[in-house]
Motif scaffolding. Structure first.
Motif, PDB file in Angstrom:
ATOM      1  N   GLU A 286     -64.014  34.293   5.153  1.00  0.00           N
ATOM      2  CA  GLU A 286     -65.293  34.965   4.941  1.00  0.00           C
ATOM      3  C   GLU A 286     -66.380  33.948   4.591  1.00  0.00           C
ATOM      4  OE1 GLU A 286     -65.937  37.911   5.636  1.00  0.00           O
ATOM      5  OE2 GLU A 286     -63.923  38.769   5.891  1.00  0.00           O
ATOM      6  N   ARG A 287     -66.020  32.945   3.775  1.00  0.00           N
ATOM      7  CA  ARG A 287     -66.986  31.920   3.413  1.00  0.00           C
ATOM      8  C   ARG A 287     -67.378  31.086   4.637  1.00  0.00           C
ATOM      9  NH1 ARG A 287     -64.486  30.417  -0.467  1.00  0.00           N
ATOM     10  NH2 ARG A 287     -63.226  28.742   0.417  1.00  0.00           N
ATOM     11  N   GLU A 288     -66.398  30.670   5.406  1.00  0.00           N
ATOM     12  CA  GLU A 288     -66.675  29.891   6.610  1.00  0.00           C
ATOM     13  C   GLU A 288     -67.445  30.718   7.633  1.00  0.00           C
ATOM     14  OE1 GLU A 288     -62.923  28.527   7.928  1.00  0.00           O
ATOM     15  OE2 GLU A 288     -62.623  27.115   6.257  1.00  0.00           O
ATOM     16  N   LYS A 289     -67.101  31.996   7.712  1.00  0.00           N
ATOM     17  CA  LYS A 289     -67.815  32.869   8.641  1.00  0.00           C
ATOM     18  C   LYS A 289     -69.277  33.000   8.236  1.00  0.00           C
ATOM     19  CE  LYS A 289     -67.871  37.569  10.501  1.00  0.00           C
ATOM     20  NZ  LYS A 289     -67.271  38.926  10.421  1.00  0.00           N
ATOM     21  N   ALA A 290     -69.525  33.205   6.927  1.00  0.00           N
ATOM     22  CA  ALA A 290     -70.902  33.312   6.446  1.00  0.00           C
ATOM     23  C   ALA A 290     -71.663  32.014   6.701  1.00  0.00           C
ATOM     24  CB  ALA A 290     -70.905  33.648   4.954  1.00  0.00           C
ATOM     25  N   GLU A 456     -63.652  33.034  17.747  1.00  0.00           N
ATOM     26  CA  GLU A 456     -62.833  32.491  16.658  1.00  0.00           C
ATOM     27  C   GLU A 456     -62.795  33.464  15.487  1.00  0.00           C
ATOM     28  OE1 GLU A 456     -64.544  28.728  15.791  1.00  0.00           O
ATOM     29  OE2 GLU A 456     -63.503  27.690  17.449  1.00  0.00           O
ATOM     30  N   PHE A 457     -63.920  34.095  15.200  1.00  0.00           N
ATOM     31  CA  PHE A 457     -63.942  35.081  14.122  1.00  0.00           C
ATOM     32  C   PHE A 457     -62.971  36.219  14.429  1.00  0.00           C
ATOM     33  CE2 PHE A 457     -68.621  33.910  13.141  1.00  0.00           C
ATOM     34  CZ  PHE A 457     -68.187  32.776  12.473  1.00  0.00           C
ATOM     35  N   ALA A 458     -63.027  36.702  15.675  1.00  0.00           N
ATOM     36  CA  ALA A 458     -62.152  37.809  16.061  1.00  0.00           C
ATOM     37  C   ALA A 458     -60.691  37.384  16.000  1.00  0.00           C
ATOM     38  CB  ALA A 458     -62.518  38.296  17.462  1.00  0.00           C
ATOM     39  N   ASP A 459     -60.406  36.151  16.477  1.00  0.00           N
ATOM     40  CA  ASP A 459     -59.021  35.660  16.476  1.00  0.00           C
ATOM     41  C   ASP A 459     -58.525  35.471  15.049  1.00  0.00           C
ATOM     42  OD1 ASP A 459     -56.685  34.544  17.939  1.00  0.00           O
ATOM     43  OD2 ASP A 459     -57.243  32.692  16.908  1.00  0.00           O
ATOM     44  N   ALA A 460     -59.377  34.876  14.199  1.00  0.00           N
ATOM     45  CA  ALA A 460     -58.978  34.665  12.804  1.00  0.00           C
ATOM     46  C   ALA A 460     -58.775  36.000  12.091  1.00  0.00           C
ATOM     47  CB  ALA A 460     -60.040  33.834  12.086  1.00  0.00           C
ATOM     48  N   ALA A 461     -59.668  36.954  12.355  1.00  0.00           N
ATOM     49  CA  ALA A 461     -59.520  38.270  11.736  1.00  0.00           C
ATOM     50  C   ALA A 461     -58.237  38.935  12.191  1.00  0.00           C
ATOM     51  CB  ALA A 461     -60.726  39.141  12.080  1.00  0.00           C
ATOM     52  N   LYS A 463     -55.520  37.375  13.199  1.00  0.00           N
ATOM     53  CA  LYS A 463     -54.401  36.678  12.571  1.00  0.00           C
ATOM     54  C   LYS A 463     -54.251  37.103  11.116  1.00  0.00           C
ATOM     55  CE  LYS A 463     -54.393  32.541  15.489  1.00  0.00           C
ATOM     56  NZ  LYS A 463     -54.616  31.078  15.546  1.00  0.00           N
ATOM     57  N   LEU A 464     -55.375  37.245  10.427  1.00  0.00           N
ATOM     58  CA  LEU A 464     -55.304  37.683   9.030  1.00  0.00           C
ATOM     59  C   LEU A 464     -54.729  39.094   8.934  1.00  0.00           C
ATOM     60  CD1 LEU A 464     -58.734  36.346   7.720  1.00  0.00           C
ATOM     61  CD2 LEU A 464     -56.474  35.517   7.060  1.00  0.00           C
ATOM     62  N   ASP A 465     -55.176  39.971   9.832  1.00  0.00           N
ATOM     63  CA  ASP A 465     -54.642  41.339   9.831  1.00  0.00           C
ATOM     64  C   ASP A 465     -53.160  41.336  10.192  1.00  0.00           C
ATOM     65  OD1 ASP A 465     -57.123  42.268   9.147  1.00  0.00           O
ATOM     66  OD2 ASP A 465     -57.710  42.804  11.190  1.00  0.00           O
ATOM     67  N   ASP A 466     -52.795  40.465  11.146  1.00  0.00           N
ATOM     68  CA  ASP A 466     -51.386  40.373  11.547  1.00  0.00           C
ATOM     69  C   ASP A 466     -50.545  39.829  10.394  1.00  0.00           C
ATOM     70  OD1 ASP A 466     -49.378  40.557  13.723  1.00  0.00           O
ATOM     71  OD2 ASP A 466     -49.235  38.396  13.442  1.00  0.00           O
ATOM     72  N   ALA A 467     -51.102  38.825   9.691  1.00  0.00           N
ATOM     73  CA  ALA A 467     -50.385  38.277   8.528  1.00  0.00           C
ATOM     74  C   ALA A 467     -50.242  39.335   7.447  1.00  0.00           C
ATOM     75  CB  ALA A 467     -51.128  37.061   7.981  1.00  0.00           C
ATOM     76  N   GLN A 468     -51.284  40.148   7.265  1.00  0.00           N
ATOM     77  CA  GLN A 468     -51.204  41.217   6.277  1.00  0.00           C
ATOM     78  C   GLN A 468     -50.118  42.210   6.669  1.00  0.00           C
ATOM     79  OE1 GLN A 468     -53.198  41.612   3.235  1.00  0.00           O
ATOM     80  NE2 GLN A 468     -51.326  42.815   3.016  1.00  0.00           N
ATOM     81  N   ALA A 469     -50.055  42.512   7.980  1.00  0.00           N
ATOM     82  CA  ALA A 469     -49.014  43.434   8.453  1.00  0.00           C
ATOM     83  C   ALA A 469     -47.626  42.835   8.222  1.00  0.00           C
ATOM     84  CB  ALA A 469     -49.218  43.737   9.938  1.00  0.00           C
TER      85      ALA A 469
END
Length: 616
Positions: A286-290, A456-461, A463-469
């Motif tokens: 989120e920080r890098e995205k901002a 990259e934002f979509a891919d990172a998001a 991956k984060l959602d996949d990691a959460q799953a």
């Protein structure tokens, strides 16, 4: 007197039939010796293994989890009733190549004493024994099994190089080094089998050999693979034995009963750690995205400002172009007018120049006449007036010439200004086009960066959602409590000892039966040969029991002598030979062969009892 004669008769019979006596003694020695030796072999195998286990502090229990073990679980294990000591275990299976051969190697760390000295601590569990070479002193060295049966043996000085699995995946990510120099060979109580070191997910599922490395060769961020435990009081008991099981089994049961607590603790720890790491990564994202969005917004604003400046410059250039066009038209009109009057002006210039000379000459003549008194100024007034009229005409012509020259000078000045304006306009156009090109490049770069960032934002998001799953899907781990009966090497050694025990229960009986037959045959022949002597004894008043006791004592002495010799020799020879023969299968260097009195007495009783009983 009769007793001395009887004893003398027995001695005479032994001396005169020494061959028969020795035959009975030898066959009983074989029977009793094999029986005692084979029966003691099983016991001695257990004693030898137990001695080796005690010397190396062999673990009584190994605990493992599919999610590993951390310090919290180690504390819970240590707090379990009956647990004497707990030692964490780091373990990693990997493909490794050495001397052109590839192996599946199980790497474990050496539990040092914390002093920085090489080698295991004297109190460490499953303490390996150094057979050859030296202990590892850094993360790039290792010691390997001294007894593993390999097609191409590993030697001190060789290098084990970790290799990727056939699917190009890394076979182990927990080891800090990818190369290990073999500096020594060891023998471990946990791996007493020379051909079986456990199962693995690599290759054909079989571990080829094991290696010990320094503790800093492992990635300390990874959890422990499991833990080794010793049980209070178990070391003082023979393994295997009912007494040993009576001490260890309750601890195993407590650990199994507490499995749910261990599972919950481990699941909570793993999920908690994973969630914290994911939350940190999400915060970083989120920080890098901002930051990236701010930079993209700054770039967009700069592009918009550049576009506004370009548009303003274009408007100014367009106005300049219109002004240049008007000026060019005005100059063209002036030039046309100048060109139209150029011939008249040129003629006027000639006429003015010539007329002024003529006027000057005519006025000079009139002035000369006046000066000579030949005429007065009044008399010549009309002539003077005509000259003045001509002069006025010449002045008017001169005025036109001056106006023409002024208009021409203005035209030339306007032309110079037009050319300068055109140059400024051309320079402005060049600057505008360069700025426009730079703007287009910046716009294209911005669009590319924006698209890349959004991707990259979509891919990172994702991956984060996949990691959460994945974190949410982590299941409760499997919890394994493995006592020594689950150790392949130790259990195989017990099984082989039991096979020897079963052989001991059958094989020596053959010798006992042969001894009985030999004794029966020998005594029968002696009786036949000594019928006359027996009759003499009866005539002398010997009772039948006394006569029979002679042959019974004969058989008893022969069998007793054979049994003592056989038990004394074979109780030491057979166990030692068999245990050493099993040394090719089991890496147990200790050979303990004490005389087992109960087995020796049982063997003596069988040997003597069967032989003497048959004689009687």
């Amino acid at each position: 007197m009769a007793s001395r004669a009887f004893h003398a008769e027995v001695r005479r019979s032994i001396v005169q039939s020494l061959g028969r006596f020795l035959a009975i003694a030898v066959i009983v020695a074989l029977g009793a010796g094999f029986f005692a030796g084979l029966r003691m072999t099983s016991v001695d195998m257990h004693l030898s293994a137990d001695t080796f286990y005690d010397e190396t502090n062999f673990s009584d229990i190994r605990v493992a989890s599919t999610l590993g073990v951390d310090d919290e679980e180690l504390q819970m294990l240590a707090a379990t009733e009956g647990v004497e000591a707990v030692q964490p275990q780091r373990e990693a299976d990997s493909y490794a190549e050495a001397n052109g051969a590839r192996y599946v190697v199980r790497f474990e760390d050496i539990q040092g004493d914390g002093s920085g000295m090489a080698g295991p601590s004297p109190s460490s569990i499953n303490r390996p024994q150094l057979v050859e070479g030296a202990w590892p002193t850094n993360a790039g060295e290792c010691v390997v099994s001294a007894d593993a049966v390999l097609d191409v043996p590993l030697e001190v000085g060789s290098t084990l190089t970790l290799q990727a699995a056939p699917d190009n995946s890394s076979s182990s990510d927990t080891l800090a080094s990818k190369e290990f120099v073999i500096v020594g060979k060891v023998r471990s109580p946990y791996y007493v089998s020379t051909t079986s070191f456990g199962t693995t997910e690599l290759g054909d599922g079989r571990v080829d050999t094991y290696a010990f490395v320094a503790q800093d060769a492992f990635d300390e961020s990874q959890p422990y693979a499991g833990a080794y435990l010793t049980v209070a009081g178990a070391r003082d008991l023979l393994y295997p034995s009912d007494a040993y099981d009576a001490v260890v089994d309750p601890v195993v049961a407590r650990l199994e009963d507490a499995a749910d607590d261990f599972k919950e603790s481990r699941l909570s720890a793993v999920k908690g750690k994973a969630q914290r790491e994911l939350d940190d990564k999400r915060a970083d994202f989120e920080r890098e995205k901002a930051d990236a969005e701010d930079k993209l917004d700054d770039a967009r604003q700069k592009l918009e400002a550049a576009k506004r400046q370009l548009d303003s410059s274009k408007a100014q250039l367009d106005a300049s172009a219109e002004q240049l066009s008007r000026s060019r038209a005005q100059l063209a009109s002036a030039k046309a007018q100048l060109d139209a009057n150029a011939a008249d002006i040129a003629q006027a210039r000639t006429q003015v120049a010539a007329g002024r000379n003529q006027l000057d000459e005519a006025r000079a003549k009139l002035d000369a006449l006046v000066a000579a008194g030949m005429a007065t100024h009044e008399q010549l007034a009309s002539q003077y007036a005509e000259l003045d009229a001509q002069a006025a005409q010449l002045d008017a012509a001169q005025q036109r010439i001056a106006e023409y020259d002024k208009a021409y000078a203005a035209y030339e000045e306007g032309t110079a200004k037009l050319e300068a304006g055109q140059r400024r306009y051309d320079e402005g156009i060049a600057q505008y086009e360069a700025g426009l090109e730079s703007y287009e490049q910046g716009r294209a770069e911005y669009e590319a960066n924006l698209s890349k960032a959004q991707s990259e934002f979509a891919d990172a998001a994702w991956k984060l959602d996949d990691a959460q799953a994945d974190i949410d899907a982590i299941e409760s781990p499997s919890w394994y409590v493995l006592d020594r009966s689950k150790n392949v090497g130790a259990q195989s050694h017990i099984s082989d000892a039991e096979r020897i025990e079963r052989i001991a229960q059958v094989f020596p009986l053959i010798f006992f039966l042969v001894a009985a037959l030999v004794a029966l045959t020998t005594m029968t022949r002696m009786v036949e040969e000594e019928r006359v002597l027996i009759g003499t004894h009866k005539a002398l008043g010997y009772r039948n029991a006394t006569i029979i006791s002679k042959y019974f004592v004969y058989a008893f002495v022969a069998s007793a002598a054979g049994a003592v010799v056989g038990i004394g020799v074979f109780s030491q020879l057979l166990p030692s030979l068999i245990i050493r023969a099993y040394g090719t299968i089991y890496a147990i260097p200790v050979v303990v062969t004490p005389l087992d009195i109960p087995i020796a007495l049982a063997s003596f009783g069988l040997g003597v009892g069967i032989t003497a009983g048959t004689t009687g």
